[in-house]
Design a protein around this motif. Structure first.
Motif, PDB file in Angstrom:
ATOM      1  N   ASN A  81     -24.618 -72.933 -61.807  1.00  0.00           N
ATOM      2  CA  ASN A  81     -23.329 -72.733 -61.138  1.00  0.00           C
ATOM      3  C   ASN A  81     -22.742 -71.383 -61.507  1.00  0.00           C
ATOM      4  O   ASN A  81     -22.985 -70.871 -62.593  1.00  0.00           O
ATOM      5  CB  ASN A  81     -22.316 -73.793 -61.611  1.00  0.00           C
ATOM      6  CG  ASN A  81     -22.570 -75.134 -60.978  1.00  0.00           C
ATOM      7  OD1 ASN A  81     -22.550 -75.268 -59.749  1.00  0.00           O
ATOM      8  ND2 ASN A  81     -22.830 -76.132 -61.803  1.00  0.00           N
ATOM      9  N   ILE A  82     -21.923 -70.870 -60.630  1.00  0.00           N
ATOM     10  CA  ILE A  82     -21.101 -69.726 -61.004  1.00  0.00           C
ATOM     11  C   ILE A  82     -19.975 -70.263 -61.895  1.00  0.00           C
ATOM     12  O   ILE A  82     -19.443 -71.344 -61.656  1.00  0.00           O
ATOM     13  CB  ILE A  82     -20.530 -69.004 -59.767  1.00  0.00           C
ATOM     14  CG1 ILE A  82     -19.741 -67.756 -60.172  1.00  0.00           C
ATOM     15  CG2 ILE A  82     -19.661 -69.911 -58.918  1.00  0.00           C
ATOM     16  CD1 ILE A  82     -19.341 -66.851 -59.004  1.00  0.00           C
ATOM     17  N   VAL A  83     -19.675 -69.510 -62.948  1.00  0.00           N
ATOM     18  CA  VAL A  83     -18.541 -69.882 -63.813  1.00  0.00           C
ATOM     19  C   VAL A  83     -17.495 -68.802 -63.576  1.00  0.00           C
ATOM     20  O   VAL A  83     -17.568 -67.711 -64.144  1.00  0.00           O
ATOM     21  CB  VAL A  83     -18.992 -69.960 -65.286  1.00  0.00           C
ATOM     22  CG1 VAL A  83     -17.806 -70.279 -66.190  1.00  0.00           C
ATOM     23  CG2 VAL A  83     -20.073 -71.025 -65.447  1.00  0.00           C
ATOM     24  N   PHE A  84     -16.558 -69.078 -62.715  1.00  0.00           N
ATOM     25  CA  PHE A  84     -15.633 -68.040 -62.256  1.00  0.00           C
ATOM     26  C   PHE A  84     -14.409 -67.952 -63.161  1.00  0.00           C
ATOM     27  O   PHE A  84     -14.143 -66.914 -63.764  1.00  0.00           O
ATOM     28  CB  PHE A  84     -15.237 -68.326 -60.802  1.00  0.00           C
ATOM     29  CG  PHE A  84     -14.347 -67.264 -60.209  1.00  0.00           C
ATOM     30  CD1 PHE A  84     -14.865 -66.029 -59.847  1.00  0.00           C
ATOM     31  CD2 PHE A  84     -12.988 -67.497 -60.028  1.00  0.00           C
ATOM     32  CE1 PHE A  84     -14.046 -65.041 -59.305  1.00  0.00           C
ATOM     33  CE2 PHE A  84     -12.163 -66.517 -59.481  1.00  0.00           C
ATOM     34  CZ  PHE A  84     -12.692 -65.286 -59.123  1.00  0.00           C
TER      35      PHE A  84
ATOM     36  N   ALA B 272     -19.914 -64.966 -71.932  1.00  0.00           N
ATOM     37  CA  ALA B 272     -20.731 -65.476 -70.822  1.00  0.00           C
ATOM     38  C   ALA B 272     -20.846 -66.987 -70.986  1.00  0.00           C
ATOM     39  O   ALA B 272     -20.711 -67.506 -72.101  1.00  0.00           O
ATOM     40  CB  ALA B 272     -22.113 -64.841 -70.861  1.00  0.00           C
ATOM     41  N   PRO B 273     -21.096 -67.697 -69.907  1.00  0.00           N
ATOM     42  CA  PRO B 273     -21.194 -69.155 -70.003  1.00  0.00           C
ATOM     43  C   PRO B 273     -22.386 -69.597 -70.844  1.00  0.00           C
ATOM     44  O   PRO B 273     -23.407 -68.910 -70.895  1.00  0.00           O
ATOM     45  CB  PRO B 273     -21.405 -69.598 -68.548  1.00  0.00           C
ATOM     46  CG  PRO B 273     -21.154 -68.411 -67.692  1.00  0.00           C
ATOM     47  CD  PRO B 273     -21.297 -67.196 -68.539  1.00  0.00           C
ATOM     48  N   GLY B 274     -22.232 -70.738 -71.490  1.00  0.00           N
ATOM     49  CA  GLY B 274     -23.344 -71.401 -72.167  1.00  0.00           C
ATOM     50  C   GLY B 274     -23.834 -72.551 -71.290  1.00  0.00           C
ATOM     51  O   GLY B 274     -23.460 -72.658 -70.114  1.00  0.00           O
ATOM     52  N   ALA B 275     -24.637 -73.434 -71.918  1.00  0.00           N
ATOM     53  CA  ALA B 275     -25.272 -74.502 -71.134  1.00  0.00           C
ATOM     54  C   ALA B 275     -24.245 -75.433 -70.484  1.00  0.00           C
ATOM     55  O   ALA B 275     -24.358 -75.787 -69.314  1.00  0.00           O
ATOM     56  CB  ALA B 275     -26.205 -75.298 -72.037  1.00  0.00           C
ATOM     57  N   GLU B 276     -23.244 -75.833 -71.240  1.00  0.00           N
ATOM     58  CA  GLU B 276     -22.268 -76.789 -70.719  1.00  0.00           C
ATOM     59  C   GLU B 276     -21.409 -76.152 -69.622  1.00  0.00           C
ATOM     60  O   GLU B 276     -21.090 -76.781 -68.610  1.00  0.00           O
ATOM     61  CB  GLU B 276     -21.387 -77.272 -71.889  1.00  0.00           C
ATOM     62  CG  GLU B 276     -20.646 -78.558 -71.649  1.00  0.00           C
ATOM     63  CD  GLU B 276     -21.505 -79.723 -71.141  1.00  0.00           C
ATOM     64  OE1 GLU B 276     -22.654 -79.870 -71.585  1.00  0.00           O
ATOM     65  OE2 GLU B 276     -21.005 -80.472 -70.273  1.00  0.00           O
TER      66      GLU B 276
ATOM     67  N   PHE C 207     -15.721 -72.021 -71.093  1.00  0.00           N
ATOM     68  CA  PHE C 207     -15.281 -72.586 -72.377  1.00  0.00           C
ATOM     69  C   PHE C 207     -15.034 -74.099 -72.321  1.00  0.00           C
ATOM     70  O   PHE C 207     -13.928 -74.569 -72.572  1.00  0.00           O
ATOM     71  CB  PHE C 207     -14.017 -71.852 -72.873  1.00  0.00           C
ATOM     72  CG  PHE C 207     -14.319 -70.494 -73.459  1.00  0.00           C
ATOM     73  CD1 PHE C 207     -14.913 -70.378 -74.715  1.00  0.00           C
ATOM     74  CD2 PHE C 207     -14.047 -69.334 -72.761  1.00  0.00           C
ATOM     75  CE1 PHE C 207     -15.213 -69.128 -75.256  1.00  0.00           C
ATOM     76  CE2 PHE C 207     -14.348 -68.083 -73.292  1.00  0.00           C
ATOM     77  CZ  PHE C 207     -14.925 -67.978 -74.550  1.00  0.00           C
ATOM     78  N   VAL C 208     -16.080 -74.825 -71.981  1.00  0.00           N
ATOM     79  CA  VAL C 208     -15.960 -76.282 -72.019  1.00  0.00           C
ATOM     80  C   VAL C 208     -16.933 -76.903 -73.023  1.00  0.00           C
ATOM     81  O   VAL C 208     -16.925 -78.101 -73.236  1.00  0.00           O
ATOM     82  CB  VAL C 208     -16.172 -76.923 -70.626  1.00  0.00           C
ATOM     83  CG1 VAL C 208     -15.001 -76.664 -69.705  1.00  0.00           C
ATOM     84  CG2 VAL C 208     -17.473 -76.442 -69.986  1.00  0.00           C
ATOM     85  N   GLY C 209     -17.781 -76.082 -73.646  1.00  0.00           N
ATOM     86  CA  GLY C 209     -18.712 -76.591 -74.663  1.00  0.00           C
ATOM     87  C   GLY C 209     -18.023 -76.620 -76.019  1.00  0.00           C
ATOM     88  O   GLY C 209     -16.792 -76.618 -76.115  1.00  0.00           O
ATOM     89  N   LEU C 210     -18.830 -76.591 -77.079  1.00  0.00           N
ATOM     90  CA  LEU C 210     -18.265 -76.700 -78.432  1.00  0.00           C
ATOM     91  C   LEU C 210     -17.307 -75.562 -78.752  1.00  0.00           C
ATOM     92  O   LEU C 210     -16.211 -75.779 -79.284  1.00  0.00           O
ATOM     93  CB  LEU C 210     -19.403 -76.681 -79.459  1.00  0.00           C
ATOM     94  CG  LEU C 210     -20.062 -78.023 -79.751  1.00  0.00           C
ATOM     95  CD1 LEU C 210     -21.101 -77.863 -80.848  1.00  0.00           C
ATOM     96  CD2 LEU C 210     -19.000 -79.056 -80.161  1.00  0.00           C
TER      97      LEU C 210
ATOM     98  N   ALA D 256     -20.362 -64.085 -65.108  1.00  0.00           N
ATOM     99  CA  ALA D 256     -20.093 -65.389 -64.482  1.00  0.00           C
ATOM    100  C   ALA D 256     -21.309 -66.308 -64.448  1.00  0.00           C
ATOM    101  O   ALA D 256     -21.209 -67.439 -63.986  1.00  0.00           O
ATOM    102  CB  ALA D 256     -19.587 -65.160 -63.061  1.00  0.00           C
ATOM    103  N   TRP D 257     -22.466 -65.804 -64.889  1.00  0.00           N
ATOM    104  CA  TRP D 257     -23.679 -66.622 -64.841  1.00  0.00           C
ATOM    105  C   TRP D 257     -24.306 -66.691 -66.229  1.00  0.00           C
ATOM    106  O   TRP D 257     -24.334 -65.700 -66.964  1.00  0.00           O
ATOM    107  CB  TRP D 257     -24.682 -66.035 -63.834  1.00  0.00           C
ATOM    108  CG  TRP D 257     -24.089 -65.995 -62.455  1.00  0.00           C
ATOM    109  CD1 TRP D 257     -23.954 -67.046 -61.598  1.00  0.00           C
ATOM    110  CD2 TRP D 257     -23.505 -64.855 -61.788  1.00  0.00           C
ATOM    111  NE1 TRP D 257     -23.335 -66.637 -60.438  1.00  0.00           N
ATOM    112  CE2 TRP D 257     -23.056 -65.291 -60.523  1.00  0.00           C
ATOM    113  CE3 TRP D 257     -23.331 -63.510 -62.135  1.00  0.00           C
ATOM    114  CZ2 TRP D 257     -22.431 -64.450 -59.602  1.00  0.00           C
ATOM    115  CZ3 TRP D 257     -22.706 -62.667 -61.221  1.00  0.00           C
ATOM    116  CH2 TRP D 257     -22.274 -63.138 -59.968  1.00  0.00           C
ATOM    117  N   ARG D 258     -24.826 -67.855 -66.562  1.00  0.00           N
ATOM    118  CA  ARG D 258     -25.340 -68.068 -67.914  1.00  0.00           C
ATOM    119  C   ARG D 258     -26.612 -67.260 -68.199  1.00  0.00           C
ATOM    120  O   ARG D 258     -27.600 -67.388 -67.475  1.00  0.00           O
ATOM    121  CB  ARG D 258     -25.679 -69.557 -68.081  1.00  0.00           C
ATOM    122  CG  ARG D 258     -26.218 -69.872 -69.443  1.00  0.00           C
ATOM    123  CD  ARG D 258     -26.835 -71.245 -69.479  1.00  0.00           C
ATOM    124  NE  ARG D 258     -27.309 -71.531 -70.812  1.00  0.00           N
ATOM    125  CZ  ARG D 258     -28.351 -72.288 -71.092  1.00  0.00           C
ATOM    126  NH1 ARG D 258     -29.018 -72.867 -70.125  1.00  0.00           N
ATOM    127  NH2 ARG D 258     -28.707 -72.480 -72.337  1.00  0.00           N
TER     128      ARG D 258
END
Ligand code: URA
Length: 303
Positions: free
Chosen positions: A131-134, A149-153, A161-164, A190-192
């Protein structure tokens, strides 16, 4: 194309193929089109537009069986907003050949910025991401956080910022009375990056115009750069995070009316590894709270 069934894809393909037969698009011969998302599922996009992807199909074969990976994306303006997909299309490439700077500059709203980023195919990270993480939170809030940058979650949920480390960031924000209704959050990229590696300088530079435009469109009063990567890149400094945190800097680009008061924070992923630094991070949060309060007091005094 996550969440898109084969049948939907085929139906959209047929609708757009009809338009091509009518000669209403400027798509090169040998290519067929599939609608990426029906407009009803893209509330953030101008209702007269739809984001479509081009797919190469083999001639004389049933196209839906031969859809391959997207070759490029086009933002399509539908002239007649009420007669779904009928009417003339004017197709303009939004990906290959256009720099991120010109794409970013073309976005006048956050919704448009998200749409051009969704149509951008030149970043290899995008092809590997789910997914794009906007962004997340309140874009009208006075304070904006920019991470790395986004991680796995984050990749799974499409939210920053929804992971640990995100949970720790939420607690740090809560300690000074902030949450996602009173702050806005995004990332440099925006992309992991696969395997949660750090984004390369090339990836950071390529995506820089997107995040710069993102900041211009939110136009926060206070900007918090979460971690050394965001701080170094956006402040164009070679100093480490130790020198950039705990003090205020001015952040300015041509699309901002005034410089934005900016500081850096230890990245929560670092704090999870080095809990001894949490005391310093708490000081930084208090400094941010003081700034927010003094800005609120100033605007109250002016009103
Ligand atoms: N780390 C980041 O910098 N951003 C995220 O969204 C998650 C983890």
């Amino acid at each position: 194309m996550s969440g898109v069934t084969y049948k939907q894809r085929y139906e959209w393909f047929q609708q757009v193929a009809q338009l091509i037969q009518q000669g209403t698009t400027s798509v090169a011969p040998g290519q067929a089109l599939a609608l990426l998302k029906p407009r009803s599922r893209m509330p953030h996009v101008d209702p007269r537009s739809a984001l479509i992807e081009t797919y190469v199909t083999a001639p004389r074969q049933r196209p839906a069986q031969h859809l391959q990976a997207p070759q490029s994306s086009l933002l399509v303006q539908v002239e007649s907003p009420n007669s779904s997909y009928v009417a003339k299309l004017t197709a303009a490439p939004v990906a290959k050949g256009r720099s991120t700077a010109s794409l970013a500059a073309s976005a006048a709203t956050l919704a448009e910025l998200k749409a051009v980023m969704e149509g951008f195919e030149d970043c290899p990270l995008k092809a590997m991401a789910t997914n794009i993480v906007f962004g997340d939170g309140n874009p009208k809030a006075p304070i904006m956080f920019v991470g790395e940058a986004p991680g796995a979650e984050e990749d799974k949920q499409g939210k920053p910022f929804v992971g640990l480390s995100g949970q720790l960031l939420d607690r740090m924000m809560a300690a000074i009375g902030l949450d996602r209704s009173t702050a806005y959050i995004t990332n440099m990229i925006a992309w992991r990056p696969p395997g949660n590696r750090q984004p390369s300088s090339q990836e950071l530079l390529q995506c820089l115009p997107f995040v710069q435009r993102h900041i211009e469109l939110v136009a926060p009063k206070i900007l918090i750069l979460v971690g050394g990567v965001a701080a170094k890149t956006l402040l164009s400094r070679s100093d480490g995070i130790m020198r950039m945190r705990g003090t205020w800097h001015d952040y300015m680009t041509s699309g901002l009316q005034t410089p934005v008061a900016t500081t850096a924070l230890f990245h929560p992923a670092y704090l999870l590894r080095s809990p001894g630094q949490k005391k310093e991070a708490w000081r930084d949060m208090q400094m941010i709270q003081d700034k927010l309060r003094s800005m609120e007091a100033q605007s109250y005094a002016r009103s």
